[in-house]
Design an enzyme around this catalytic site. Structure first.
Site, short mmCIF file in Angstrom:
data_model
loop_
_atom_site.label_atom_id
_atom_site.label_comp_id
_atom_site.label_asym_id
_atom_site.label_seq_id
_atom_site.Cartn_x
_atom_site.Cartn_y
_atom_site.Cartn_z
N TYR A 195 -25.75 -28.45 -28.82
CA TYR A 195 -25.67 -28.08 -30.23
C TYR A 195 -25.73 -26.57 -30.45
O TYR A 195 -26.10 -25.81 -29.58
CB TYR A 195 -26.68 -28.83 -31.08
CG TYR A 195 -28.16 -28.60 -30.86
CD1 TYR A 195 -28.66 -27.75 -29.91
CD2 TYR A 195 -29.07 -29.27 -31.68
CE1 TYR A 195 -30.02 -27.56 -29.76
CE2 TYR A 195 -30.43 -29.09 -31.53
CZ TYR A 195 -30.90 -28.23 -30.56
OH TYR A 195 -32.25 -28.06 -30.42
N GLU A 196 -25.29 -26.19 -31.66
CA GLU A 196 -25.12 -24.78 -32.05
C GLU A 196 -24.24 -24.02 -31.04
O GLU A 196 -24.49 -22.87 -30.71
CB GLU A 196 -26.47 -24.10 -32.25
CG GLU A 196 -27.19 -24.64 -33.48
CD GLU A 196 -28.36 -23.80 -33.93
OE1 GLU A 196 -28.27 -22.56 -33.79
OE2 GLU A 196 -29.33 -24.38 -34.43
N GLY A 197 -23.21 -24.71 -30.59
CA GLY A 197 -22.27 -24.13 -29.63
C GLY A 197 -22.58 -24.60 -28.22
O GLY A 197 -23.62 -24.25 -27.66
#
Length: 380
Positions: free
Chosen positions: A362-364
């Site tokens: 998550y978040e990239g």
């Protein structure tokens, strides 16, 4: 860069450590098993000032620096990353974006209650067909006379059910692609918003994750953040800071697993001596320590750059990618050191391993971080 922490930074670190080791540890296994939101812990950490710790005091935040944020996140996530991601989203993705790019009116109305902990926020970017490729937003924000109409679906939204304020990324001008995207502040209780079922996740189970659906949701024009078409840049700039929080989270998971592995290796005996005396185990611990220290330095350098108003996007991508990958390595090795005990919930390391995996996603994802890093290296 000064490697000595200030007295205030050390006090914040100690406060986070004390709360995690004294309170979070009591029910973390049970909350993970039940996928139960940590309501009381969020309330307690609000009182400690952690829910808006990096927001300026004039907006009711803690006024702390990013280095303090990293130190606190590591200590909390040694025990409970679900609580860590709740803090991270509220601080890094929601409060930061409003404070940095919002109007004074938006800060008064939305930032203050978020920073004080009166309300909780959520960041809505990911969609069923727009995960790593955030340029292809399907959620639309159709411009009307004095408002926008939101339609679409967001998924994997942390704090979706318990948040009062959503920061929503949506497409207003499809013909402009990413340059037609906008960011909006949306009240969760607005008519037309509905939630999907609670996601039954492998890890971070006591954080609140749902899909969010919008059907003709009216958003006042004054709730748009920035100029028309600023939404994609807003999301990317916000994620640069968010990656520091996730890197610190991964660091905490890794260091928590190593601490448990060290303690266990000093107690567990095999072949007539503690397993820490066997080179096979000692060398695993040595590798863990080196990698964790490298991850910590990347996290702290990212935080220092941000605090000193220097470009930090590249360093935060490096920190996030490396710390996440190391968290996965270290927790896997910790389970191995514990042997059969590592495979059961009582000893915590199996949960830390499950939680580590999400930091690579998550978040990239780790792959996206490598794209960010390589593009920066090859840029003229």
């Amino acid at each position: 860069m000064n490697f000595e922490f200030s007295e205030e930074q050390l006090m914040i670190q100690q406060a986070a450590r004390d709360y995690a080791q004294r309170e979070l540890i009591k029910d973390v296994i049970e909350r993970d098993a039940k996928a139960e939101f940590p309501t009381e812990h969020v309330k307690n950490l609000t009182e400690l000032g952690f829910m808006g710790m990096v927001v300026d005091t004039k907006y009711d935040g803690g006024g702390m620096d990013t280095v303090s944020y990293v130190l606190a996140m590591e200590e909390i996530c040694k025990v409970d990353s679900s609580l860590g991601v709740i803090i991270s989203v509220n601080n890094s993705l929601v409060c930061y974006g409003i404070e940095e790019f919002g109007t004074e009116e938006q800060k008064e109305k939305y930032l203050k209650p978020l920073a004080s902990g009166e309300k909780l926020g959520a960041f809505l970017l990911s969609e069923p067909e727009a995960g790593s490729d955030a340029t292809h937003q399907r959620t639309t924000a159709e411009e009307k006379d004095d408002h926008y109409l939101l339609n679409g679906t967001k998924n994997w939204i942390t704090n979706a059910n318990c948040a009062s304020t959503y920061v929503v990324i949506a497409q207003t001008h499809p013909e402009k692609r990413h340059k037609g995207i906008n960011a909006f502040l949306v009240d969760k209780d607005s008519p037309g918003i509905s939630l999907g079922p609670h996601e039954d996740k492998m890890g971070m189970r006591s954080s609140d994750t749902h899909s969010v659906m919008f059907t003709d949701v009216k958003v006042p024009k004054e709730n748009r953040i920035g100029e028309d078409g600023f939404g994609f840049k807003f999301a990317m700039k916000t994620l640069d800071g968010g990656r520091i929080g996730i890197a610190a989270q991964a660091l905490g998971i890794a260091s928590g697993a190593m601490e448990r592995a060290i303690q266990y290796s000093k107690e567990r005996k095999a072949f007539g001596t503690e397993i820490a005396n066997h080179q096979a185990i000692a060398f695993k611990l040595s590798d863990m320590a080196v990698k964790i220290e490298n991850a910590r330095n990347l996290c702290l350098k990212s935080a220092w750059l941000k605090d000193n108003k220097k470009p930090y996007g590249l360093m935060s991508a490096m920190a996030k990618q490396y710390a996440a990958d190391i968290a996965m390595e270290v927790t896997t090795e910790a389970v191995q050191i514990f042997g059969g005990y590592g495979y059961v919930k009582e000893y915590h390391v199996e949960r830390l391993m499950r939680e580590a995996k999400l930091t690579q996603i998550y978040e990239g994802t780790s792959e996206v971080q490598k794209i960010v890093i390589s593009r920066a290296l090859l840029r003229d």
